[in-house]
Design an enzyme around this catalytic site. Structure first.
Site, short mmCIF file in Angstrom:
data_model
loop_
_atom_site.label_atom_id
_atom_site.label_comp_id
_atom_site.label_asym_id
_atom_site.label_seq_id
_atom_site.Cartn_x
_atom_site.Cartn_y
_atom_site.Cartn_z
N ARG A 65 -6.10 1.19 1.85
CA ARG A 65 -6.14 0.51 0.55
C ARG A 65 -5.78 -0.96 0.72
O ARG A 65 -5.09 -1.34 1.67
CB ARG A 65 -5.16 1.18 -0.41
N LYS A 90 3.93 9.64 6.09
CA LYS A 90 2.53 9.78 5.66
C LYS A 90 1.74 10.57 6.69
O LYS A 90 1.74 10.24 7.87
CB LYS A 90 1.95 8.37 5.51
N ARG A 109 7.55 2.86 -4.74
CA ARG A 109 8.59 2.91 -3.69
C ARG A 109 9.80 3.62 -4.26
O ARG A 109 10.14 3.42 -5.43
CB ARG A 109 9.03 1.49 -3.29
P1 ATP Z 1 1.39 2.59 -1.11
O1 ATP Z 1 1.09 1.14 -0.99
O2 ATP Z 1 0.57 3.33 -2.09
O3 ATP Z 1 2.85 2.84 -1.29
P2 ATP Z 1 1.15 2.79 1.70
O4 ATP Z 1 2.36 1.95 1.95
O5 ATP Z 1 0.99 4.03 2.53
O6 ATP Z 1 1.03 3.29 0.24
P3 ATP Z 1 -1.60 2.15 1.81
O7 ATP Z 1 -2.26 0.86 1.54
O8 ATP Z 1 -1.88 3.31 0.91
O9 ATP Z 1 -0.05 1.83 1.90
O10 ATP Z 1 -1.94 2.63 3.30
C1 ATP Z 1 -2.20 1.75 4.35
C2 ATP Z 1 -1.00 1.76 5.29
O11 ATP Z 1 -1.03 2.98 6.02
C3 ATP Z 1 -1.08 0.68 6.36
O12 ATP Z 1 -0.44 -0.49 5.96
C4 ATP Z 1 -0.33 1.31 7.53
O13 ATP Z 1 1.06 1.06 7.43
C5 ATP Z 1 -0.46 2.80 7.29
N1 ATP Z 1 -1.34 3.46 8.26
C6 ATP Z 1 -2.38 2.99 8.95
N2 ATP Z 1 -2.92 3.93 9.75
C7 ATP Z 1 -2.17 5.03 9.55
C8 ATP Z 1 -2.22 6.34 10.06
N3 ATP Z 1 -3.15 6.74 10.91
N4 ATP Z 1 -1.28 7.19 9.61
C9 ATP Z 1 -0.33 6.85 8.71
N5 ATP Z 1 -0.25 5.62 8.18
C10 ATP Z 1 -1.16 4.73 8.59
C1 BTN Z 2 -4.72 4.55 2.69
O1 BTN Z 2 -3.78 5.36 2.66
O2 BTN Z 2 -4.54 3.34 2.65
C2 BTN Z 2 -6.13 5.06 2.77
C3 BTN Z 2 -6.55 5.42 4.17
C4 BTN Z 2 -7.96 5.98 4.20
C5 BTN Z 2 -8.47 6.21 5.59
C6 BTN Z 2 -9.79 6.93 5.62
S1 BTN Z 2 -10.27 7.40 7.27
C7 BTN Z 2 -11.86 7.83 6.69
C8 BTN Z 2 -12.27 6.76 5.71
N1 BTN Z 2 -12.85 5.63 6.40
C9 BTN Z 2 -12.10 4.53 6.29
O3 BTN Z 2 -12.37 3.43 6.82
N2 BTN Z 2 -11.02 4.78 5.53
C10 BTN Z 2 -10.99 6.15 5.08
#
Ligand code: ATP
Ligand code: BTN
Length: 319
Positions: free
Chosen positions: A116, A181, A314
């Site tokens: 995201r 996560k 958070r």
């Molecule tokens: P939110 O902002 O909703 O609290 P979040 O902190 O998980 O959620 P998102 O934007 O939803 O943020 O997710 C992207 C984040 O996920 C990245 O900034 C990175 O820290 C983390 N991320 C990237 N790859 C992975 C992975 N394979 N497994 C778990 N986390 C990952």
């Molecule tokens: C998040 O938590 O920020 C969302 C992560 C979404 C990852 C999946 S992996 C399959 C699909 N292809 C991408 O490039 N992103 C989503």
């Protein structure tokens, strides 16, 4: 290079000569490709004089035929890429080329996996599931209401079904074990949401990943939680079955039919949280979600409702 990997994936020894013959290249070309496999895909390959080469651990690659076989009534076409920038980006290109939906795009690895808000999703080769389901949506907004929460619930159920303990949800669409996560969801939409559009449901699940220095927040994987490796083909099939079940319920009865089940699985129900919206922060207590999937917070004793893709929740330190 991947043809060579497919020859090695059984985890047995293969002589340089046999590999060269199968690929129609010299033994030194085989050696170069093996080095590339180690460097680019992070795989470890044993070399034993007189026996040949062996993958440190056998590898099960994604197989669309196996996935379709195990998914029973869920008969969405499945396309598998060895490597792509992002399965969501690939799916969007296929929509542009008028590929009929529904269909599923999978990849062994993503070189530009997206999360995201333009964040990166870490996507190493053959360890996790990178899954994008494309749906064609007719008839507008009602079918989009709460859709990403429905996907979260389906992912959670698939993980539970396959034997991962302790999985829960965090609004709007994170799948967690405790505070870590395990899966993320990214929805992307093209077309007119009020009329006909396509939505890409992008799902990343950490399956067998045990190590990475690239993720900058707390994370876990199915393997770390359950203490065993999982078959990604079986997971993809189970995920298809669960998505089909929940999407159908959502389409027929609307999000309100799923609201209570989602709340029961919300790990942060009743917790003190901060809602982050850009530079703004709102402190409150989680009351739940409404019939459209928006977050209900008690702020200064008053219930307020929040929705939108740019919001992050958070836990407050005092929670
Ligand atoms: P939110 O902002 O909703 O609290 P979040 O902190 O998980 O959620 P998102 O934007 O939803 O943020 O997710 C992207 C984040 O996920 C990245 O900034 C990175 O820290 C983390 N991320 C990237 N790859 C992975 C992975 N394979 N497994 C778990 N986390 C990952
Ligand atoms: C998040 O938590 O920020 C969302 C992560 C979404 C990852 C999946 S992996 C399959 C699909 N292809 C991408 O490039 N992103 C989503």
């Amino acid at each position: 290079m991947l043809t060579l990997l497919k020859l090695l994936k059984d985890g047995r020894f293969h002589s340089g000569q046999a590999l060269g013959a199968a690929l129609g290249v010299s033994r030194s070309a085989v050696w170069k490709q093996l080095q590339q496999l180690e460097a680019e895909l992070g795989l470890s390959i044993h070399k034993v004089r007189g026996r040949g080469y062996q993958l440190a651990a056998p590898l099960t690659l994604l197989d669309p035929v196996e996935i379709r076989r195990m998914a029973g009534a869920c008969d969405w076409p499945v396309l598998v890429f060895d490597s792509t920038d992002s399965t969501n980006a690939e799916a969007l290109r296929m929509i542009e080329q008028r590929q009929d939906a529904p269909f599923v795009v999978l990849a062994e690895r993503q070189t530009a996996g997206r999360g995201r808000r333009g964040r990166k999703w870490v996507s190493p080769f053959a360890e996790n599931l990178y899954y994008s389901l494309v749906l064609r949506i007719e008839g507008g907004m009602r079918q989009l209401e709460g859709l990403s929460l429905v996907v979260g619930l389906a992912v959670m159920q698939a993980l539970q079904q396959i034997g991962v303990p302790g999985v829960g949800l965090k609004w709007p669409n994170d799948v967690l074990v405790g505070r870590k996560k395990i899966a993320g969801i990214l929805l992307e939409l093209v077309g007119d949401p009020a009329d006909v559009c396509h939505v890409v449901l992008g799902i990343g699940i950490n399956v067998n990943m045990r190590m990475t220095s690239e993720v900058d927040q707390q994370w876990t994987s199915m393997r770390l939680e359950a203490g065993q490796a999982f078959d990604r083909n079986q997971l993809a099939a189970e995920l298809g079955v669960m998505l089909q079940k929940y999407l159908e319920r959502h389409q027929v009865d609307g999000f309100s039919a799923i609201q209570a089940e989602w709340e029961r699985n919300h790990l942060w129900q009743g917790r003190a949280v901060s809602l982050i919206a850009g530079v703004n922060q709102i402190d409150g207590e989680v009351l739940g979600i409404d019939s459209q999937g928006a977050l209900r917070l008690k702020v200064d004793g008053v219930e307020k409702v929040f929705s939108g893709g740019e919001l992050s929740l958070r836990l407050r330190n005092d929670s």
